[in-house]
Design an enzyme around this catalytic site. Structure first.
Site, PDB file in Angstrom:
ATOM      1  CE  LYS A 173      -1.742   2.818   2.632  1.00 27.79           C
ATOM      2  NZ  LYS A 173      -1.617   4.029   1.790  1.00 27.79           N
ATOM      3  CD  GLU A 248      13.138   4.402   8.107  1.00 27.26           C
ATOM      4  OE1 GLU A 248      13.107   5.318   8.967  1.00 27.26           O
ATOM      5  OE2 GLU A 248      13.101   4.598   6.894  1.00 27.26           O
ATOM      6  CB  CYS A 282      13.318   9.177   7.773  1.00 27.28           C
ATOM      7  SG  CYS A 282      14.070   7.933   6.709  1.00 27.28           S
ATOM      8  CD  GLU A 385      10.235  12.919  11.318  1.00 32.10           C
ATOM      9  OE1 GLU A 385      11.124  12.385  10.651  1.00 32.10           O
ATOM     10  OE2 GLU A 385       9.149  12.372  11.548  1.00 32.10           O
TER      11      GLU A 385
END
Ligand code: TXE
Length: 481
Positions: A173, A248, A282, A385
């Site tokens: 997906k 992750e 990331c 973040e």
């Protein structure tokens, strides 16, 4: 308007409920396609197709699986220009970056795992003549693969390649924000004559299609890359079903520059590690820490270079910073610029929409690369973040303080350390709590090495034989002699 369907059992199918989502070019704000807004029924069909294909795919010799994966790699390479353009249009990233990073890496992912399975070995434990144990590595079954929007084809293929190389079938997906290269990959998988059902792609939103996959009883393995909050939801859905899970997640990576560093190299690479892909990687080094003796010089040179970055049309090969992925994400990132001011930070450059964009890009989500100084390490801007073109720069006075600053985060994905002192490099690398430390470089990736995060950056390691281990079950066979 182009409609993007699901790829299930080797064919393209409209979503069962007939609903679609708009796919928007973030550089213009224009709708470029409609994508299947899939739900649990579509996921059920994809999982059933994968389960049907599994017995024969797992029995296919490794050499034949390898040949088919190499064929997909060749087809991706043959369609390089089209894929780079699609990726840029869908995500807002500069086409130059898609050409340099995303598409080459997708090709490498397939070639790497296609050849890795030809070299796999397993262990044998002899019990002094009484018995022989050997380990079988067997595919797990239907792998659920969920990928994000920042490196769409790169991360999708990082999951599909090892999953099917190891003999699993998969239901992938992709992010609902970037469906186009996944859809093209499905066409190429068909052209490569990957057997029907080995690769299935279900398009749609996370809480609908994604959740249906993570909570599906016939999907024993989930590989997920995305935000930390979503990772917790994936874990909560997969936990009670005892799935194998690899996560992750986000990062707030430190980039530590010591006074003895090669300053030219540190400044140049810090520009990339701060702003590549609009800071939406990331692994970006969003917290820069500089030893006080060179703090002013580093900052002057870094800000000067940042101001010269070319922000604009992702299709222009000279563009270095493109558009953020969506309006919602733009608002989130811009909100952190406001918060930085409230927290007492000084915006040294950027922080606004660029003023001189051409008409075509007026509806796009562009933000100037932004450098913030003077913040407290414990404030929200330095703790959360941001995932955009916003970096903080902070001075430090000793090795211990640099390590303490680097580790002062809930995240632990990666770090960069800049120094010419070899002993210090090893000492600091060992002391930073994260999955990858780069010394005097950034984003230099060898696909054989373990890759993943500590703390809230995730669990598990992928890469090389770690990926093949994750996508297989180890079974010990004990034979009495
Ligand atoms: O990602 P999501 P979002 C970080 C970054 C960003 C934040 C949120 O800080 O600002 O996450 O981004 C699917 N069950 N990263 O919300 O939602 C979703 O459809 C199953 C870091 O856009 O995590 C997509 O396919 N799946 C990052 C994928 O998860 C679900 C990359 C990732 O989307 C789901 C992206 C659910 N309940 C964002 N909800 C990285 N580590 O590189 C969503 N999804």
């Amino acid at each position: 308007m182009k409609r993007v369907f699901n790829f299930i059992g080797g064919d393209f199918h409209p979503p069962c409920a007939g609903r679609y989502l708009p796919d928007v070019d973030p550089a213009t704000g224009e709708e470029i396609a409609e994508i299947a807004d899939s739900d649990a029924k579509d996921v059920d069909a994809a999982v059933a197709a994968a389960a049907r294909a599994f017995p024969s795919w797992r029995a296919t010799p490794a050499e034949e699986r390898s040949r088919l994966l190499l064929r997909i790699a060749d087809l991706v390479e043959e369609n390089f220009d089209e894929l780079a353009l699609l990726e840029s249009q869908d995500s807002g990233k500069p086409v130059a970056l898609a050409r340099r990073l995303d598409v080459p890496r997708a090709i490498r992912n397939f070639r790497f795992f296609a050849t890795a399975i030809l070299h796999a070995e397993t262990k044998c434990h002899s019990m002094d003549g009484a018995a022989l144990n050997y380990t079988l590595r067997q595919p797990v079954g239907v792998a659920g693969l969920i990928s994000p929007w920042n490196l769409p084809l790169y991360l999708l293929t990082w999951k599909i390649a090892p999953a099917i190389a190891a003999g699993n079938c998969c239901v992938a997906k992709p992010s609902e924000l970037t469906p186009l290269t996944a859809n093209r990959l499905a066409e190429l998988a068909r052209e490569a004559e990957i057997p029907a059902g080995v690769v299935n792609i279900v398009q749609g939103r996370g809480p609908a299609a994604g959740r249906a996959l993570t909570s599906h009883p016939d999907v024993p393995l989930i590989s997920f890359t995305g935000g930390t909050k979503t990772g917790a939801d994936v874990m909560a859905a997969a936990g009670p079903l005892f799935k194998k899970v690899s996560l992750e997640l986000g990062g707030k990576n430190p980039n530590v520059v010591f006074a003895d560093a090669d300053l030219d190299a540190a400044v140049a690479t810090s520009i990339s590690s701060s702003f590549a892909n609009q800071g939406e990687i990331c692994l970006c080094g969003s917290r820069i820490f500089v030893e006080r003796a060179i703090y002013d010089e580093f900052l002057d040179r870094f800000v000067d270079r940042t101001k010269k970055l070319r922000v604009g049309d992702p299709r222009d090969p000279a563009t270095e910073v493109g558009a953020l992925i969506s309006e919602a994400h733009f608002r989130k990132v811009a909100g952190y610029v406001d918060l930085a001011k409230e927290e007492g930070g000084e915006i040294l450059c950027g922080g606004k929409r660029p003023a001189d964009l051409p008409d075509r890009l007026r509806g796009g989500w562009f933000l100037e690369p932004t450098v913030v100084a003077g913040l407290d390490c414990s404030g929200r801007v330095m703790q959360e973040e941001i995932f955009g073109p916003v970096v903080t720069v902070t001075p430090f006075d000793s090795d211990d303080q640099a390590v303490a600053f680097a580790n002062g985060s809930r995240y632990g994905l990666s770090a960069s350390v800049w120094t010419r002192d070899l002993a210090r490099a090893h000492r600091v690398a060992a002391a930073i709590d994260c999955g990858t430390v780069w010394v005097n470089t950034w984003l230099l990736r060898d696909l054989r090495v373990p890759f993943g995060g500590m703390k809230e950056s995730g669990i598990g390691r992928e890469g090389g034989f770690d990926s093949l281990d994750f996508f297989t079950e180890a079974k010990n066979v004990c034979v009495k002699l």
